[in-house]
Motif scaffolding. Structure first.
Motif, mmCIF file in Angstrom:
data_model
loop_
_atom_site.group_PDB
_atom_site.id
_atom_site.type_symbol
_atom_site.label_atom_id
_atom_site.label_comp_id
_atom_site.label_asym_id
_atom_site.label_seq_id
_atom_site.Cartn_x
_atom_site.Cartn_y
_atom_site.Cartn_z
ATOM 1 N N ILE A 151 0.845 -1.186 0.000
ATOM 2 C CA ILE A 151 0.000 0.000 0.000
ATOM 3 C C ILE A 151 0.883 1.240 0.000
ATOM 4 C CG2 ILE A 151 -1.803 1.272 1.222
ATOM 5 C CD1 ILE A 151 -2.561 -1.420 2.566
ATOM 6 N N LYS A 152 0.677 2.104 -0.985
ATOM 7 C CA LYS A 152 1.440 3.346 -1.043
ATOM 8 C C LYS A 152 1.039 4.266 0.106
ATOM 9 C CE LYS A 152 0.605 6.956 -3.734
ATOM 10 N NZ LYS A 152 0.966 8.145 -2.929
ATOM 11 N N LEU A 153 2.010 4.884 0.724
ATOM 12 C CA LEU A 153 1.740 5.842 1.791
ATOM 13 C C LEU A 153 1.208 7.149 1.191
ATOM 14 C CD1 LEU A 153 4.982 5.381 3.934
ATOM 15 C CD2 LEU A 153 2.828 4.111 4.078
ATOM 16 N N PRO A 154 0.455 7.926 1.965
ATOM 17 C CA PRO A 154 -0.019 9.215 1.450
ATOM 18 C C PRO A 154 1.147 10.102 1.035
ATOM 19 C CG PRO A 154 -1.158 8.633 3.480
ATOM 20 C CD PRO A 154 -0.050 7.645 3.324
ATOM 21 N N VAL A 155 0.947 10.857 -0.035
ATOM 22 C CA VAL A 155 2.003 11.721 -0.544
ATOM 23 C C VAL A 155 2.467 12.674 0.554
ATOM 24 C CG1 VAL A 155 0.347 13.415 -1.476
ATOM 25 C CG2 VAL A 155 2.658 13.293 -2.425
ATOM 26 N N GLY A 156 3.756 12.850 0.681
ATOM 27 C CA GLY A 156 4.335 13.681 1.738
ATOM 28 C C GLY A 156 4.834 12.881 2.921
ATOM 29 N N SER A 157 4.455 11.596 3.010
ATOM 30 C CA SER A 157 4.918 10.760 4.124
ATOM 31 C C SER A 157 6.400 10.437 4.013
ATOM 32 C CB SER A 157 4.128 9.445 4.157
ATOM 33 O OG SER A 157 2.747 9.672 4.292
ATOM 34 N N ILE A 158 6.923 10.466 2.791
ATOM 35 C CA ILE A 158 8.311 10.094 2.534
ATOM 36 C C ILE A 158 9.082 11.333 2.094
ATOM 37 C CG2 ILE A 158 9.846 8.659 1.130
ATOM 38 C CD1 ILE A 158 7.421 6.762 0.736
ATOM 39 N N GLN A 159 10.165 11.603 2.777
ATOM 40 C CA GLN A 159 11.028 12.727 2.438
ATOM 41 C C GLN A 159 12.343 12.194 1.871
ATOM 42 O OE1 GLN A 159 10.131 16.107 2.718
ATOM 43 N NE2 GLN A 159 8.157 15.094 3.048
ATOM 44 N N PRO A 160 12.549 12.341 0.577
ATOM 45 C CA PRO A 160 13.794 11.836 -0.018
ATOM 46 C C PRO A 160 15.015 12.555 0.536
ATOM 47 C CG PRO A 160 12.149 12.306 -1.702
ATOM 48 C CD PRO A 160 11.648 12.904 -0.425
ATOM 49 N N GLU A 161 16.119 11.857 0.521
ATOM 50 C CA GLU A 161 17.400 12.407 0.945
ATOM 51 C C GLU A 161 18.426 12.132 -0.151
ATOM 52 O OE1 GLU A 161 17.861 14.122 3.678
ATOM 53 O OE2 GLU A 161 15.965 13.739 4.728
ATOM 54 N N GLY A 162 19.644 12.595 0.044
ATOM 55 C CA GLY A 162 20.746 12.272 -0.851
ATOM 56 C C GLY A 162 20.518 12.743 -2.277
ATOM 57 N N TRP A 163 20.966 11.918 -3.228
ATOM 58 C CA TRP A 163 20.905 12.334 -4.632
ATOM 59 C C TRP A 163 19.462 12.501 -5.117
ATOM 60 C CZ3 TRP A 163 18.186 9.559 -8.104
ATOM 61 C CH2 TRP A 163 18.006 8.190 -7.876
ATOM 62 N N LEU A 164 18.547 11.727 -4.581
ATOM 63 C CA LEU A 164 17.164 11.839 -5.038
ATOM 64 C C LEU A 164 16.550 13.170 -4.600
ATOM 65 C CD1 LEU A 164 14.751 10.668 -6.482
ATOM 66 C CD2 LEU A 164 14.167 9.404 -4.395
ATOM 67 N N LYS A 165 16.834 13.595 -3.376
ATOM 68 C CA LYS A 165 16.364 14.913 -2.941
ATOM 69 C C LYS A 165 16.949 15.997 -3.829
ATOM 70 C CE LYS A 165 16.304 18.109 0.989
ATOM 71 N NZ LYS A 165 16.721 18.324 2.394
ATOM 72 N N LYS A 166 18.234 15.875 -4.143
ATOM 73 C CA LYS A 166 18.871 16.845 -5.027
ATOM 74 C C LYS A 166 18.185 16.870 -6.382
ATOM 75 C CE LYS A 166 22.096 19.627 -6.637
ATOM 76 N NZ LYS A 166 22.279 21.010 -6.169
ATOM 77 N N TYR A 167 17.824 15.698 -6.889
ATOM 78 C CA TYR A 167 17.182 15.650 -8.197
ATOM 79 C C TYR A 167 15.805 16.303 -8.162
ATOM 80 C CZ TYR A 167 18.488 13.835 -12.717
ATOM 81 O OH TYR A 167 18.923 13.744 -14.015
ATOM 82 N N LEU A 168 15.069 16.112 -7.080
ATOM 83 C CA LEU A 168 13.769 16.769 -6.950
ATOM 84 C C LEU A 168 13.933 18.287 -6.849
ATOM 85 C CD1 LEU A 168 11.923 14.338 -4.518
ATOM 86 C CD2 LEU A 168 11.668 14.514 -6.989
ATOM 87 N N GLU A 169 14.968 18.721 -6.169
ATOM 88 C CA GLU A 169 15.229 20.160 -6.081
ATOM 89 C C GLU A 169 15.610 20.728 -7.443
ATOM 90 O OE1 GLU A 169 16.740 20.283 -1.402
ATOM 91 O OE2 GLU A 169 18.204 20.171 -3.037
ATOM 92 N N PRO B 204 35.327 9.596 -5.550
ATOM 93 C CA PRO B 204 34.652 10.340 -4.480
ATOM 94 C C PRO B 204 33.220 10.699 -4.856
ATOM 95 C CG PRO B 204 36.849 11.218 -4.869
ATOM 96 C CD PRO B 204 36.587 10.250 -5.976
ATOM 97 N N TRP B 205 32.379 10.692 -3.846
ATOM 98 C CA TRP B 205 30.986 11.085 -4.054
ATOM 99 C C TRP B 205 30.940 12.582 -4.388
ATOM 100 C CZ3 TRP B 205 26.770 8.461 -4.993
ATOM 101 C CH2 TRP B 205 25.537 9.125 -4.948
ATOM 102 N N PRO B 206 30.141 12.983 -5.387
ATOM 103 C CA PRO B 206 30.106 14.396 -5.770
ATOM 104 C C PRO B 206 29.584 15.284 -4.647
ATOM 105 C CG PRO B 206 28.380 13.149 -6.899
ATOM 106 C CD PRO B 206 29.274 12.150 -6.251
ATOM 107 N N ALA B 207 30.246 16.388 -4.449
ATOM 108 C CA ALA B 207 29.902 17.288 -3.343
ATOM 109 C C ALA B 207 28.498 17.846 -3.469
ATOM 110 C CB ALA B 207 30.920 18.437 -3.275
ATOM 111 N N ASP B 208 28.014 17.987 -4.706
ATOM 112 C CA ASP B 208 26.680 18.556 -4.891
ATOM 113 C C ASP B 208 25.594 17.499 -5.004
ATOM 114 O OD1 ASP B 208 27.197 17.498 -7.368
ATOM 115 O OD2 ASP B 208 26.748 19.321 -8.499
ATOM 116 N N ASN B 209 25.917 16.240 -4.716
ATOM 117 C CA ASN B 209 24.938 15.149 -4.729
ATOM 118 C C ASN B 209 24.328 14.912 -6.108
ATOM 119 O OD1 ASN B 209 24.735 13.656 -2.390
ATOM 120 N ND2 ASN B 209 23.336 15.050 -1.371
ATOM 121 N N SER B 210 25.079 15.164 -7.162
ATOM 122 C CA SER B 210 24.587 14.957 -8.530
ATOM 123 C C SER B 210 25.449 13.904 -9.223
ATOM 124 C CB SER B 210 24.610 16.274 -9.311
ATOM 125 O OG SER B 210 23.727 17.211 -8.758
#
Length: 678
Positions: free
Chosen positions: A53-71, A607-613
């Motif tokens: 069952i999918k959680l209601p939208v907003g229940s999950i806050q992405p982090e890391g590269w995925l958050k950067k991609y959403l931004e 090395p992991w990219p400093a800007d998370n991209s």
């Protein structure tokens, strides 16, 4: 091609339990749907229960590269398309004004992703803009139950645009619990019931994609229990294109296939007819047997699949990619089959990232597994479309320009799922934090920390107010060997099984930590239909030749597809088209070892990219050193595209060291290679 399995019955095998740690650990094919989640709304009887069952939208806050991609999406084309697209111009817009202009798919396509992005990021400006359009939809309601613009096709109302807007309203309801959504959808579906069958879903797009309407009917039924909705579901199915044929499809349009194939499985949730479920699996296999003998999870149907055009230089629309990801996510929730999570990752990590510019300010209509030019020329008949379909143009590609926005938000919404037994499941991996209700209606926060898919290690932390017992399911990828799972530093005695779920059922305490390691190894796939070309995989990532990319900016107005329209104030200097050309040789065959094909390949972690991209050729944190030989006869062909794969006995040049990078970071790439064994 990865083996597809349909498991219709729940299978649960208890492997062992670590009594010292209080863990009941099992390996399962999927959760037991005989149980019913008491925290979240699943399918109401007689619909078959959901596996997840999918959680209601907003229940999950992405982090890391995925958050950067959403931004980047927010700051790029998705967030600013209202300033560019003529279809989103608020002046005399048919989604805002009765009888206005621009009343078809573009507004709901864009709002579908934009709104969910607003809810996930909780961005005040975006929330306000979303609400503006939602209020316009609410104001469009008619006394007969119809809503939105009236689009007539051959004397009948065409309902495709409404199908998309219903999904926007469903997300809005998850966010707001606005009763007007329930009322609008109820009255609209009553109107649909009044439409004679010979007047319903007869136009091409709505007929192909009636499954989207079916999903919305189920959504409303689960909220209200109105019995007429089950009759409407049957009516929609019988008037939707037939996706149950054994050896052909209703049509061969790439986006229709990517979203239409799930319709029989959706109908199976009402009827329980296993033939319906099998039909969806069959379409998934059928298109890939001929047109999908390529890496990246998609298939060669640049607009439409055509016999004779099966080489990896054929591409797919960005629309097709995001619709395939959405279908995979829905199929995962309906069936629980790990196949769909793995396939979603395949598309998301390998095909989709390279379809947009690294700053998310432009996108490409067609992207191919083997693509060595991204310009504004007409490449027909090499690709099906006539016109400039390969450049990164923010003013162009009318459907994908708006529809691409759903890809990453929907992906983020499926990172953590609720299970029928009041537990939690993670089937698709990326860093995030999720608030989830579990047993006894307690809310926990599950934090996932990882740089997956670029790294093997994933860590989860449970934060809870007091102790709480619930099951925690983890998908074990089919590509891994010797996976390891630890709870609070103690390795579980149960052996994880690739391609299944590991379920840890225990009493969890605040701060408990689960660590998993999915060892990644280099592996080889051979595409026999395409001249025995090969692809190199590293875990969930497919590797591509690293080609130096030369970027050239052009005026977006001059390079747009013929049906593109933009607002008068749209600034092409702020939103230029980017053409990409190769600045290094690309026509390499891989050199493989006769005794052990990949023995000379070396994985290099950076090395992991400093800007998370990480999805850029310059910053990707992983590469593979290999050897290749140039194939002189393999070059740009008469249509201006990467030539079809050379004959297997084509002459090769001298042996050279080459570098491979993940396919998703390569906007120009060779991903299916000719090869030679030495």
């Amino acid at each position: 091609m990865k083996h597809l399995v349909i498991a219709l019955l729940f299978v649960c095998t208890t492997v062992s339990a670590n009594s010292r740690l209080g863990n009941e650990v099992t390996v399962v094919d999927r959760p037991d749907v005989a149980l019913a989640n008491t925290n979240y709304l699943g399918n109401r009887a007689p619909l078959r229960p959901l596996s997840f069952i999918k959680l209601p939208v907003g229940s999950i806050q992405p982090e890391g590269w995925l958050k950067k991609y959403l931004e980047l999406q927010r700051d790029g084309l998705t967030g600013h398309l209202g300033e560019i697209s003529a279809w989103l111009d608020k002046r005399n817009n048919a989604w805002l004004t009765n009888g206005g202009d621009h009343g078809w798919e573009e507004v709901p396509y864009w709002l579908k992703g934009y709104g969910d992005l607003a809810y996930i990021l909780n961005d005040p400006k975006m929330l306000k803009e979303t609400q503006f359009w939602i209020e316009g939809v609410m104001a469009s309601r008619q006394s007969d139950g119809y809503f939105g613009p009236v689009n007539m096709r051959n004397g009948k109302r065409e309902l495709w645009a409404q199908m998309i807007m219903l999904w926007c309203l469903q997300s809005y309801y998850e966010h707001s619990h606005d009763q007007r959504v329930i009322d609008l959808m109820t009255n609209y579906f009553k109107w649909q019931m009044s439409v004679p069958d010979d007047q319903l879903l007869k136009d091409y797009w709505e007929n192909s994609r009636g499954g989207d309407n079916l999903i919305s009917i189920y959504w409303l039924y689960n909220h209200t229990g109105d019995k007429f909705l089950l009759d409407l579901a049957k009516k929609i199915h019988r008037n939707t294109a037939n996706w149950t044929q054994a050896s052909t499809l209703p049509n061969w349009h790439n986006v229709n296939i990517a979203q239409g194939f799930r319709e029989p499985a959706t109908y199976y949730m009402l009827t329980g007819d296993s033939a319906m479920l099998k039909a969806s699996y069959n379409v998934h296999r059928l298109i890939r047997r001929t047109f999908g003998q390529v890496p990246g999870g998609m298939f060669g149907a640049d607009e439409n699949a055509r016999m004779g055009y099966i080489d990896p230089r054929q591409g797919v629309e960005t629309c097709g990619m995001v619709e395939q990801m959405a279908s995979d996510e829905l199929m995962l929730c309906m069936t629980g089959d790990p196949l769909w999570a793995e396939h979603c990752e395949d598309v998301a990590f390998n095909s989709f990232p390279a379809a947009v510019m690294p700053d998310f300010k432009a996108l490409r209509y067609i992207t191919c597994p083997n693509q060595v030019v991204s310009d504004s020329k007409n490449h027909h008949p090499g690709i099906d479309n006539s016109g400039p379909f390969l450049s990164m143009n923010p003013f162009s590609s009318r459907c994908c320009q708006h529809n691409h926005s759903q890809g990453w938000p929907y992906f983020a919404e499926h990172l953590v799922l609720a299970t029928p037994d009041n537990g939690v499941a993670v089937a698709i991996y990326a860093a995030c934090k999720a608030k989830v209700k579990v047993a006894n209606r307690k809310t926990i926060t599950l934090s996932e920390t990882t740089n997956y898919p670029f790294e093997e290690h994933i860590a989860f932390t449970v934060n809870a107010d007091g102790n709480v017992r619930f099951p925690f399911y983890l998908r074990i990828p089919s590509w891994t060997e010797d996976a390891e799972v630890r709870v609070n530093g103690h390795k579980l005695k149960t052996t994880p099984v690739a391609g299944k779920y590991l379920c840890i059922n225990r009493e969890w305490t605040d701060g408990d930590r689960v660590e998993v390691i999915y060892p990644m190894h280099l592996s080889l796939r051979t595409w026999q239909v395409n001249k025995n070309s090969v692809s190199v995989d590293y875990g969930p990532l497919t590797m591509s030749l690293k080609i130096a990319e030369k970027y050239v900016q052009r005026d977006s107005r001059e390079t747009a597809i013929g049906d593109s329209r933009w607002q008068q104030g749209a600034d092409p200097k702020k939103w230029p088209t980017t053409e990409i050309y190769p600045d290094s040789p690309w026509n390499y065959a891989l050199v493989l070892d006769k005794s052990k094909a990949l023995s000379n390949f070396k994985v290099v972690h950076k090395p992991w990219p400093a800007d998370n991209s990480p999805f850029t050729a310059a910053q990707v944190p992983l590469e593979v050193k290999a050897f290749g030989r140039q194939v002189p006869e393999w070059r740009i062909d008469e249509t201006g595209l990467c030539g079809v794969l050379p004959d297997e006995d084509a002459k090769r040049g001298r042996k050279e060291e080459i570098t491979l990078i993940p396919m998703g970071a390569a906007r120009l790439r060779i991903s299916a290679f000719p090869n030679t064994y030495e």
